[in-house]
Design a protein around this motif. Structure first.
Motif, mmCIF file in Angstrom:
data_model
loop_
_atom_site.group_PDB
_atom_site.id
_atom_site.type_symbol
_atom_site.label_atom_id
_atom_site.label_comp_id
_atom_site.label_asym_id
_atom_site.label_seq_id
_atom_site.Cartn_x
_atom_site.Cartn_y
_atom_site.Cartn_z
ATOM 1 N N TYR A 239 -6.303 -15.091 -20.231
ATOM 2 C CA TYR A 239 -4.914 -14.780 -20.995
ATOM 3 C C TYR A 239 -4.068 -14.517 -19.577
ATOM 4 C CZ TYR A 239 -6.544 -15.409 -25.672
ATOM 5 O OH TYR A 239 -7.282 -15.720 -26.760
ATOM 6 N N GLN A 264 -7.546 -21.731 -22.690
ATOM 7 C CA GLN A 264 -6.748 -20.792 -23.710
ATOM 8 C C GLN A 264 -5.866 -19.850 -22.894
ATOM 9 O OE1 GLN A 264 -8.888 -17.919 -26.205
ATOM 10 N NE2 GLN A 264 -8.072 -19.521 -27.880
ATOM 11 N N GLY A 267 -2.466 -15.251 -25.698
ATOM 12 C CA GLY A 267 -2.855 -14.782 -26.924
ATOM 13 C C GLY A 267 -2.076 -14.773 -28.282
ATOM 14 N N SER A 268 -2.643 -13.870 -29.008
ATOM 15 C CA SER A 268 -2.005 -13.952 -30.409
ATOM 16 C C SER A 268 -0.595 -13.971 -30.296
ATOM 17 C CB SER A 268 -2.484 -13.090 -31.289
ATOM 18 O OG SER A 268 -4.138 -13.140 -31.268
ATOM 19 N N ASP A 281 -2.885 -18.812 -30.711
ATOM 20 C CA ASP A 281 -3.306 -18.835 -29.429
ATOM 21 C C ASP A 281 -2.588 -20.154 -28.737
ATOM 22 O OD1 ASP A 281 -4.112 -16.169 -29.885
ATOM 23 O OD2 ASP A 281 -6.456 -17.199 -29.684
#
Length: 452
Positions: A239, A264, A267-268, A281
């Motif tokens: 992240y 990825q 994040g959220s 995400d």
């Protein structure tokens, strides 16, 4: 946030929704059945035993993930977004979110909306990491291997139930774990190696998801090890807000280098499209995803011959009545019929001319159908030379690194290299000697790859 995350890189939930898409007969000769592949024993590159109706599909672009598969209405609303594919948790004892929408009709409807699907298995977790409540991989190597084999079988059964065909990539979600615990690390490596070997044996592409700093580097460290089978694709969590698929700390750009990476990177957070808000995400993908069959109709006024290869010169395998339903998995070039040289491969492994099928285009390829490809890992230690034609006398036009996927579209005879005259045409139009590609034969052609 669907549930709390136990560490700075929340990776226990992932429903991957991918951005706009631009983008198995076995590898050994079988006499009793075409649905079983040869036992894959050699490491690190083990052959994938693609059955007759298989093909691989890949996706390149931005992506997002969330915990529970959204309702079909939400997916339709998100047609207003830049994303055009959707990954789902298909199986696993540590899958935490309920999946009330995740059915075969839902998967078919989403695919018809031109979204890609990415199947994720959230099974056993490292014995020295993840959440304390998670079911764990055994520290005993033999048991860890049997667990990895079982995980692959579970994921395949679930994927098939959703209409995902052989040639699909299945991703094993492995959460963060201690990098100093040798026994734990060995357990994880044995588990994911067995996962890869069983997927390959049964005709599927192997993917692994790991935290960059707390797992993925360990996988990279055994990239060329003869002890463990190497996965075909790596999806990392990091992240840092950077969506690049290169420059990963501790992992050379030459590893998992050819349409084999996902990241990825954020994040959220919430995003809203079409009036629907999802908690997501963000991801960047250039990697294999699921293969599904797309329904079309026979448009000819007389019975349509399906053939064993993409040309009228191949034997007739079946005949379909006018208006009959077809399950098309991919498209490939072949002999010209009417206004097109495109042929459609069906889920049973036979081919029909696209001229007599209700796909959108009567002259070229039609989205969302992928091109027919059969990726196998490159085994040449120093990399494999890509040439402009099927022979060592043709100019060199590129190189596939060791462990890269050779995205094979067809095979033909060329100059002898090692023990074979077979050369593979890649989906970029280049050729590589089959001697250095990990399909089942180093002497002859590998089914179900057609002849060029």
């Amino acid at each position: 946030m669907p549930y709390p995350h136990p560490h700075p890189h929340p990776t226990t939930r992932r429903l991957l929704v991918l951005a706009s898409a631009a983008t198995l007969l076995t590898t050994a000769t079988l006499t009793l059945t075409l649905t079983l592949a040869p036992t894959a024993t050699a490491e690190p590159a083990t052959p994938i035993g693609y059955p007759t109706g298989a093909t691989a599909t890949r996706y390149s672009g931005l992506a997002f993930d969330t915990c529970t598969a959204p309702p079909l209405a939400s997916v339709k609303a998100w047609n207003a977004s830049p994303y055009r594919a959707l990954g789902v948790y298909v199986s696993g004892i540590n899958r935490t979110c309920a999946q009330p929408e995740l059915t075969a009709p839902w998967a078919a409807s989403v695919s018809q909306l031109k979204w890609r699907l990415l199947p994720i298995h959230k099974g056993l977790q490292p014995p020295c990491g993840a959440r304390p409540s998670d079911a764990k991989i055994s520290k005993t190597p033999a048991t860890a291997r049997s667990q990895g084999t079982a995980a692959a079988g579970e994921a395949i059964t679930a994927a098939k139930g959703l209409g995902m065909l052989p040639g699909s990539a299945l991703y094993n979600d492995i959460e963060h774990y201690s990098q100093t615990d040798t026994v734990c690390r060995t357990a994880v490596l044995n588990y994911v190696s067995a996962w890869t070997k069983e997927l390959h044996r049964r005709g599927y592409v192997s993917g692994v998801y790991m935290n960059l700093n707390l797992g993925a580097k360990q996988l990279s460290d055994v990239y060329t090890s003869t002890t463990y089978a190497r996965s075909d694709a790596l999806w990392i969590a990091r992240y840092d807000g950077v969506d690049s698929l290169k420059g990963w700390t501790g992992i050379a750009d030459s590893k998992w280098a050819v349409h084999q990476r996902a990241k990825q990177y954020r994040g959220s957070h919430n995003e809203t499209y079409g009036g629907v808000t999802l908690h997501i995400d963000n991801d960047r993908l250039d990697a294999p995803v699921a293969t599904v069959a797309h329904p079309y109709k026979v448009t000819s006024t007389t019975p349509l011959n399906a053939r064993t290869g993409p040309s009228t010169s191949y034997p007739v395998a079946a005949t379909y009545a006018p208006g009959a339903s077809l399950k098309v998995v991919c498209q490939t070039p072949g002999s010209k019929v009417g206004t097109t040289s495109v042929w459609d491969k069906l889920s049973n492994g036979s081919y029909v001319s696209d001229y007599y099928v209700s796909t959108p285009s009567g002259t070229g390829y039609s989205s969302p159908l992928p091109r027919c490809t059969y990726p196998y890992q490159v085994t040449a230690t120093g990399g494999l030379t890509e040439r402009s034609g099927p022979g060592s006398g043709y100019p060199a036009v590129g190189t596939s690194p060791n462990g890269a996927l050779a995205w094979v579209t067809c095979q033909r005879a060329g100059t002898t290299v090692g023990t074979t005259k077979v050369w593979n045409r890649l989906d970029n139009g280049r050729y590589v000697s089959d001697y250095y590609v990990s399909n089942s034969s180093n002497t002859t052609y590998s089914k179900p790859v057609p002849r060029c």
